[in-house]
Motif scaffolding. Structure first.
Motif, PDB file in Angstrom:
ATOM      1  N   LEU A  15      22.871 -30.501 -19.684  1.00 43.26           N
ATOM      2  CA  LEU A  15      23.053 -29.064 -19.887  1.00 43.26           C
ATOM      3  C   LEU A  15      22.456 -28.237 -18.751  1.00 43.26           C
ATOM      4  O   LEU A  15      23.011 -27.194 -18.377  1.00 43.26           O
ATOM      5  CB  LEU A  15      22.401 -28.621 -21.205  1.00 43.26           C
ATOM      6  N   LEU A  16      21.324 -28.679 -18.221  1.00 45.22           N
ATOM      7  CA  LEU A  16      20.582 -27.916 -17.215  1.00 45.22           C
ATOM      8  C   LEU A  16      20.724 -28.566 -15.841  1.00 45.22           C
ATOM      9  O   LEU A  16      20.763 -29.792 -15.717  1.00 45.22           O
ATOM     10  CB  LEU A  16      19.111 -27.832 -17.597  1.00 45.22           C
ATOM     11  N   ASP A  17      20.778 -27.731 -14.815  1.00 45.71           N
ATOM     12  CA  ASP A  17      21.096 -28.178 -13.460  1.00 45.71           C
ATOM     13  C   ASP A  17      19.864 -28.739 -12.760  1.00 45.71           C
ATOM     14  O   ASP A  17      18.964 -27.988 -12.361  1.00 45.71           O
ATOM     15  CB  ASP A  17      21.682 -27.008 -12.675  1.00 45.71           C
ATOM     16  N   LEU A  18      19.834 -30.044 -12.598  1.00 41.91           N
ATOM     17  CA  LEU A  18      18.702 -30.726 -11.971  1.00 41.91           C
ATOM     18  C   LEU A  18      18.507 -30.296 -10.515  1.00 41.91           C
ATOM     19  O   LEU A  18      17.398 -30.364  -9.974  1.00 41.91           O
ATOM     20  CB  LEU A  18      18.911 -32.239 -12.045  1.00 41.91           C
ATOM     21  N   ASP A  19      19.565 -29.837  -9.875  1.00 39.68           N
ATOM     22  CA  ASP A  19      19.450 -29.432  -8.476  1.00 39.68           C
ATOM     23  C   ASP A  19      18.519 -28.245  -8.281  1.00 39.68           C
ATOM     24  O   ASP A  19      18.104 -27.956  -7.150  1.00 39.68           O
ATOM     25  CB  ASP A  19      20.826 -29.094  -7.905  1.00 39.68           C
ATOM     26  N   ALA A  20      18.166 -27.556  -9.361  1.00 36.14           N
ATOM     27  CA  ALA A  20      17.260 -26.415  -9.250  1.00 36.14           C
ATOM     28  C   ALA A  20      15.874 -26.838  -8.767  1.00 36.14           C
ATOM     29  O   ALA A  20      15.121 -26.006  -8.239  1.00 36.14           O
ATOM     30  CB  ALA A  20      17.143 -25.697 -10.585  1.00 36.14           C
ATOM     31  N   ILE A  21      15.528 -28.117  -8.945  1.00 33.29           N
ATOM     32  CA  ILE A  21      14.213 -28.564  -8.480  1.00 33.29           C
ATOM     33  C   ILE A  21      14.286 -29.201  -7.091  1.00 33.29           C
ATOM     34  O   ILE A  21      13.249 -29.616  -6.559  1.00 33.29           O
ATOM     35  CB  ILE A  21      13.558 -29.550  -9.478  1.00 33.29           C
ATOM     36  N   ARG A  22      15.466 -29.240  -6.494  1.00 37.07           N
ATOM     37  CA  ARG A  22      15.629 -29.854  -5.167  1.00 37.07           C
ATOM     38  C   ARG A  22      14.719 -29.239  -4.106  1.00 37.07           C
ATOM     39  O   ARG A  22      14.179 -29.968  -3.246  1.00 37.07           O
ATOM     40  CB  ARG A  22      17.087 -29.785  -4.729  1.00 37.07           C
ATOM     41  N   HIS A  87       6.898 -26.316 -13.109  1.00 41.06           N
ATOM     42  CA  HIS A  87       7.492 -24.988 -13.314  1.00 41.06           C
ATOM     43  C   HIS A  87       8.997 -25.028 -13.111  1.00 41.06           C
ATOM     44  O   HIS A  87       9.756 -24.502 -13.938  1.00 41.06           O
ATOM     45  CB  HIS A  87       6.860 -23.984 -12.353  1.00 41.06           C
ATOM     46  N   ARG A  88       9.441 -25.634 -12.022  1.00 40.18           N
ATOM     47  CA  ARG A  88      10.880 -25.686 -11.745  1.00 40.18           C
ATOM     48  C   ARG A  88      11.616 -26.506 -12.806  1.00 40.18           C
ATOM     49  O   ARG A  88      12.726 -26.166 -13.209  1.00 40.18           O
ATOM     50  CB  ARG A  88      11.148 -26.264 -10.354  1.00 40.18           C
ATOM     51  N   PHE A  89      10.983 -27.570 -13.263  1.00 41.82           N
ATOM     52  CA  PHE A  89      11.618 -28.437 -14.261  1.00 41.82           C
ATOM     53  C   PHE A  89      11.805 -27.685 -15.576  1.00 41.82           C
ATOM     54  O   PHE A  89      12.802 -27.879 -16.278  1.00 41.82           O
ATOM     55  CB  PHE A  89      10.746 -29.681 -14.480  1.00 41.82           C
ATOM     56  N   ALA A  90      10.854 -26.810 -15.904  1.00 42.99           N
ATOM     57  CA  ALA A  90      10.941 -26.038 -17.148  1.00 42.99           C
ATOM     58  C   ALA A  90      11.854 -24.823 -17.021  1.00 42.99           C
ATOM     59  O   ALA A  90      12.162 -24.180 -18.029  1.00 42.99           O
ATOM     60  CB  ALA A  90       9.548 -25.591 -17.579  1.00 42.99           C
ATOM     61  N   ALA A  91      12.289 -24.514 -15.792  1.00 41.85           N
ATOM     62  CA  ALA A  91      13.084 -23.309 -15.575  1.00 41.85           C
ATOM     63  C   ALA A  91      14.471 -23.606 -15.016  1.00 41.85           C
ATOM     64  O   ALA A  91      15.110 -22.718 -14.440  1.00 41.85           O
ATOM     65  CB  ALA A  91      12.329 -22.368 -14.633  1.00 41.85           C
ATOM     66  N   MET A  92      14.952 -24.829 -15.195  1.00 40.79           N
ATOM     67  CA  MET A  92      16.279 -25.172 -14.671  1.00 40.79           C
ATOM     68  C   MET A  92      17.354 -24.344 -15.369  1.00 40.79           C
ATOM     69  O   MET A  92      17.353 -24.229 -16.600  1.00 40.79           O
ATOM     70  CB  MET A  92      16.566 -26.663 -14.868  1.00 40.79           C
ATOM     71  N   PRO A  93      18.293 -23.772 -14.619  1.00 43.20           N
ATOM     72  CA  PRO A  93      19.363 -22.988 -15.245  1.00 43.20           C
ATOM     73  C   PRO A  93      20.438 -23.905 -15.826  1.00 43.20           C
ATOM     74  O   PRO A  93      20.539 -25.075 -15.438  1.00 43.20           O
ATOM     75  CB  PRO A  93      19.920 -22.186 -14.062  1.00 43.20           C
TER      76      PRO A  93
END
Length: 232
Positions: A15-22, A87-93
């Motif tokens: 559901l959430l985009d893992l690339d947000a933590i890239r 933080h990024r892992f908890a805020a993935m869009p």
């Protein structure tokens, strides 16, 4: 028309985009492959610990794997690095199609739930920030049984809590290891082919396969009819 299954969603990457933590991995490792390597190790060691009868929260494993991966490259991980990843892992869009596809399934009468390796606290923050919480009837976490997916106890705990026949539940995930576990627990399964994920031609095969959640929603609504608003 056959009875609609309860639909249970994996959360991370499905559901959430893992690339947000890239960006965190590019800054630390300067290697575009580091993110996927880290996530693969995260799954590997969550399963290894589970098979060994040891439970460690998912985010704690994630931090440990980050430090392990860095150590193999003579990189030192600071507390700031770990905090940034958390933080990024908890805020993935959400992936772009996810909110509308979930609303469509909900409006067609499907009951929607989540099952994640994260704790309920982390998954709650993730879904709140993604604006998706209101679409799910209930959230489940493996912390209830202290066994990470694809351990059978994780899926059985959901079937038991909902008091439904396992065959009346469909897992939607983008990871084959998750669909294998759900199928072994007698659930129906749907595989989303997110980037870096593909079918495996051994073991139980998914009942549905699609490029994104829209494609899976199309197949489910076509098979089980248009229904109406609200839950069945």
């Amino acid at each position: 028309m056959p009875e609609r299954p309860i639909v249970v969603f994996d959360v991370n990457e499905t559901l959430l985009d893992l690339d947000a933590i890239r960006p965190t991995f590019e800054r630390i490792f300067d290697d575009p492959a580091a993110l996927r390597l880290w996530f693969a190790h995260l799954i590997t060691y969550s399963e290894a610990l589970t098979l060994s009868g040891i439970y460690v929260p998912f985010t704690d494993i994630g931090g440990a794997v980050l430090r392990m991966l860095a150590a193999t490259r003579n990189i030192t991980i600071s507390d700031t690095d770990t905090a940034e990843l958390t933080h990024r892992f908890a805020a993935m869009p959400p992936h772009p199609e996810v909110p509308a596809a979930l609303r469509r399934l909900h409006d067609h009468g499907f009951r929607l739930f989540t099952l994640t390796d994260n704790t309920l606290d982390i998954s709650g923050r993730q879904l709140d920030r993604a604006g998706l919480t209101h679409l799910f009837e209930r959230r489940f976490s493996v912390e209830a049984v202290r066994r990470h997916k694809p351990a059978p106890e994780a899926y059985r705990s959901v079937s038991s809590a909902l008091d439904v026949d396992p065959a009346g539940i469909c897992l939607v995930a983008c990871h084959v290891w998750d669909t294998i576990g759900a199928a072994a627990a007698d659930w129906q399964t749907a595989l989303i082919l997110r980037e870096g994920n593909a079918p495996l031609d051994v073991g139980p095969q998914p009942d549905y396969i699609g490029q994104d959640l829209d494609a899976i929603a199309d197949q489910l609504t076509e098979r089980y009819g248009n229904g109406g608003s609200g839950h069945v």
